[in-house]
Design an enzyme around this catalytic site. Structure first.
Site, mmCIF file in Angstrom:
data_model
loop_
_atom_site.group_PDB
_atom_site.id
_atom_site.type_symbol
_atom_site.label_atom_id
_atom_site.label_comp_id
_atom_site.label_asym_id
_atom_site.label_seq_id
_atom_site.Cartn_x
_atom_site.Cartn_y
_atom_site.Cartn_z
ATOM 1 N N ARG A 128 0.822 -1.212 0.000
ATOM 2 C CA ARG A 128 0.000 0.000 0.000
ATOM 3 C C ARG A 128 0.860 1.268 0.000
ATOM 4 O O ARG A 128 1.901 1.338 0.650
ATOM 5 C CB ARG A 128 -0.895 0.033 1.242
ATOM 6 C CG ARG A 128 -1.633 1.366 1.356
ATOM 7 C CD ARG A 128 -2.740 1.339 2.353
ATOM 8 N NE ARG A 128 -2.276 1.011 3.689
ATOM 9 C CZ ARG A 128 -3.094 0.822 4.707
ATOM 10 N NH1 ARG A 128 -4.396 0.908 4.543
ATOM 11 N NH2 ARG A 128 -2.604 0.522 5.893
ATOM 12 N N ARG A 161 2.826 4.106 4.800
ATOM 13 C CA ARG A 161 2.486 4.391 6.194
ATOM 14 C C ARG A 161 3.490 3.734 7.124
ATOM 15 O O ARG A 161 3.940 2.631 6.868
ATOM 16 C CB ARG A 161 1.077 3.847 6.503
ATOM 17 C CG ARG A 161 0.021 4.918 6.468
ATOM 18 C CD ARG A 161 -1.377 4.390 6.548
ATOM 19 N NE ARG A 161 -1.659 3.497 7.655
ATOM 20 C CZ ARG A 161 -2.869 2.984 7.901
ATOM 21 N NH1 ARG A 161 -3.891 3.292 7.119
ATOM 22 N NH2 ARG A 161 -3.053 2.170 8.916
HETATM 23 P P1 AP5 Z 1 -7.349 0.070 2.489
HETATM 24 O O1 AP5 Z 1 -8.646 0.545 1.930
HETATM 25 O O2 AP5 Z 1 -6.277 1.069 2.761
HETATM 26 O O3 AP5 Z 1 -7.635 -0.867 3.768
HETATM 27 P P2 AP5 Z 1 -8.205 -0.487 5.222
HETATM 28 O O4 AP5 Z 1 -9.214 -1.534 5.573
HETATM 29 O O5 AP5 Z 1 -8.635 0.930 5.265
HETATM 30 O O6 AP5 Z 1 -6.903 -0.772 6.087
HETATM 31 P P3 AP5 Z 1 -6.183 0.110 7.207
HETATM 32 O O7 AP5 Z 1 -4.771 -0.406 7.297
HETATM 33 O O8 AP5 Z 1 -6.375 1.563 6.965
HETATM 34 O O9 AP5 Z 1 -6.965 -0.336 8.460
HETATM 35 P P4 AP5 Z 1 -6.487 -0.215 9.911
HETATM 36 O O10 AP5 Z 1 -7.751 -0.527 10.611
HETATM 37 O O11 AP5 Z 1 -5.342 -1.073 10.258
HETATM 38 O O12 AP5 Z 1 -5.894 1.287 10.015
HETATM 39 P P5 AP5 Z 1 -6.532 2.646 10.509
HETATM 40 O O13 AP5 Z 1 -5.982 3.750 9.702
HETATM 41 O O14 AP5 Z 1 -8.000 2.541 10.651
HETATM 42 O O15 AP5 Z 1 -6.799 -1.055 1.479
HETATM 43 C C1 AP5 Z 1 -5.538 -1.697 1.728
HETATM 44 C C2 AP5 Z 1 -4.754 -1.887 0.407
HETATM 45 O O16 AP5 Z 1 -5.462 -2.812 -0.426
HETATM 46 C C3 AP5 Z 1 -4.578 -0.587 -0.425
HETATM 47 O O17 AP5 Z 1 -3.309 -0.581 -0.993
HETATM 48 C C4 AP5 Z 1 -5.669 -0.709 -1.513
HETATM 49 O O18 AP5 Z 1 -5.302 -0.036 -2.694
HETATM 50 C C5 AP5 Z 1 -5.714 -2.233 -1.728
HETATM 51 N N1 AP5 Z 1 -7.060 -2.720 -2.121
HETATM 52 C C6 AP5 Z 1 -8.264 -2.380 -1.592
HETATM 53 N N2 AP5 Z 1 -9.261 -3.041 -2.215
HETATM 54 C C7 AP5 Z 1 -8.668 -3.827 -3.162
HETATM 55 C C8 AP5 Z 1 -9.159 -4.779 -4.129
HETATM 56 N N3 AP5 Z 1 -10.463 -5.054 -4.254
HETATM 57 N N4 AP5 Z 1 -8.247 -5.418 -4.904
HETATM 58 C C9 AP5 Z 1 -6.912 -5.157 -4.776
HETATM 59 N N5 AP5 Z 1 -6.378 -4.282 -3.906
HETATM 60 C C10 AP5 Z 1 -7.261 -3.631 -3.099
HETATM 61 O O19 AP5 Z 1 -5.927 2.769 11.992
HETATM 62 C C11 AP5 Z 1 -4.549 2.948 12.186
HETATM 63 C C12 AP5 Z 1 -4.214 2.993 13.661
HETATM 64 O O20 AP5 Z 1 -4.889 4.100 14.295
HETATM 65 C C13 AP5 Z 1 -4.644 1.766 14.486
HETATM 66 O O21 AP5 Z 1 -3.727 0.713 14.395
HETATM 67 C C14 AP5 Z 1 -4.738 2.381 15.893
HETATM 68 O O22 AP5 Z 1 -3.465 2.531 16.438
HETATM 69 C C15 AP5 Z 1 -5.303 3.769 15.615
HETATM 70 N N6 AP5 Z 1 -6.769 3.791 15.682
HETATM 71 C C16 AP5 Z 1 -7.630 4.043 14.648
HETATM 72 N N7 AP5 Z 1 -8.916 3.965 15.059
HETATM 73 C C17 AP5 Z 1 -8.870 3.642 16.384
HETATM 74 C C18 AP5 Z 1 -9.865 3.375 17.361
HETATM 75 N N8 AP5 Z 1 -11.178 3.413 17.067
HETATM 76 N N9 AP5 Z 1 -9.454 3.089 18.620
HETATM 77 C C19 AP5 Z 1 -8.146 3.046 18.939
HETATM 78 N N10 AP5 Z 1 -7.153 3.251 18.057
HETATM 79 C C20 AP5 Z 1 -7.503 3.549 16.784
HETATM 80 MG MG MG Z 2 -7.889 2.683 6.211
#
Ligand code: AP5
Ligand code: MG
Length: 217
Positions: A128, A161
């Site tokens: 990604r 990231r």
């Molecule tokens: P993408 O759409 O980026 O996936 P995602 O589900 O959004 O994955 P994230 O890594 O953003 O989820 P996360 O929950 O770990 O991170 P977040 O930012 O929320 O897709 C992934 C890849 O696949 C991309 O390259 C895309 O192009 C590709 N792709 C998508 N669909 C495809 C398809 N059909 N075919 C092929 N390729 C495809 O959180 C980050 C951090 O923030 C957490 O770890 C935590 O520390 C903190 N945090 C966030 N929210 C909270 C909360 N509520 N409470 C506590 N801590 C929190």
């Molecule tokens: Mg995301």
């Protein structure tokens, strides 16, 4: 009304599908991860507090995350609906969200489970790339930008990231299994769960299918 939560493992495609659906549904896409990363970039006190947790792949403490979410959901653009991406992430955040929405005389209308087999997730996350300016998401193999290294939408240089290192990814997956996975049952029992396949094939097609499912509810 579309008061939606997108649930799913790291890399499942929550952000990718939400970015498409927000245009179709005319609602804001609220990613708690993006909000934290924006605060880290701007060196706010919230960003300073969250940074170490995020870089280690741990959850940011509930009180910090919940206060940030409350502020965001109280903004004017959420009156006609919203997509929450990455919140809630455990049962206590889910209870907090129920209470927060009840205070605003609102309730969730659906919870979308973005469903992808676990073996796909690591490849998706290690490849990604994201735009630090407009949050557009790319993949070096599956969804590359037109000009290598540059965002199609705003021209900024795309980056990896910091939490997309293999060791951190593995920890995020564990945190998901332990803390977030139980939410599937929680929302299933409330009759809110809608499954969105995002495994093989184009994200655009999966988003279209999800849109149709949501319209039928
Ligand atoms: P993408 O759409 O980026 O996936 P995602 O589900 O959004 O994955 P994230 O890594 O953003 O989820 P996360 O929950 O770990 O991170 P977040 O930012 O929320 O897709 C992934 C890849 O696949 C991309 O390259 C895309 O192009 C590709 N792709 C998508 N669909 C495809 C398809 N059909 N075919 C092929 N390729 C495809 O959180 C980050 C951090 O923030 C957490 O770890 C935590 O520390 C903190 N945090 C966030 N929210 C909270 C909360 N509520 N409470 C506590 N801590 C929190
Ligand atoms: Mg995301």
């Amino acid at each position: 009304m579309n008061n939606l939560v997108f649930l799913g493992a790291p890399g499942a495609g929550k952000g990718t599908l939400a970015a498409i659906l927000k245009e179709k549904l005319h609602v804001p896409h609220i990613s708690t991860g993006d909000l934290f990363r924006d605060n880290i970039k701007k060196h706010t006190s919230l960003g300073d507090e969250a940074e170490a947790y995020i870089h280690e792949g741990k959850l940011v403490p509930d009180e910090v995350t919940e206060a940030m979410l409350r502020d965001r959901l109280e903004r004017q653009d959420c009156t006609e609906g919203f997509i929450l991406d990455g919140f809630p992430r455990n049962l206590s955040q889910a209870a907090y969200l129920d209470q927060l929405l009840a205070e605003q005389s609102k309730a969730l209308t659906a919870v979308v489970l973005v469903d992808v087999p676990e073996k796909v997730l690591l490849d998706r996350l290690t490849g990604r790339r994201v735009c630090p300016e407009c949050q557009a998401t790319y993949h070096v193999l599956f969804a590359p930008p037109a000009k290598e290294g540059l965002c199609d939408r705003c021209g900024a240089r795309i980056i990896q990231r910091e939490d997309d290192q293999e060791k951190t990814i593995r920890h995020r997956l564990e945190v998901y299994r332990e803390n977030t996975f139980p939410l599937i049952r929680y929302y299933e029992e409330k009759g809110l769960l809608v499954k969105a396949d995002n495994s093989e094939g184009e994200a655009d097609d999966h988003a279209e299918e999800l849109f149709r499912k949501l319209m039928k509810r």
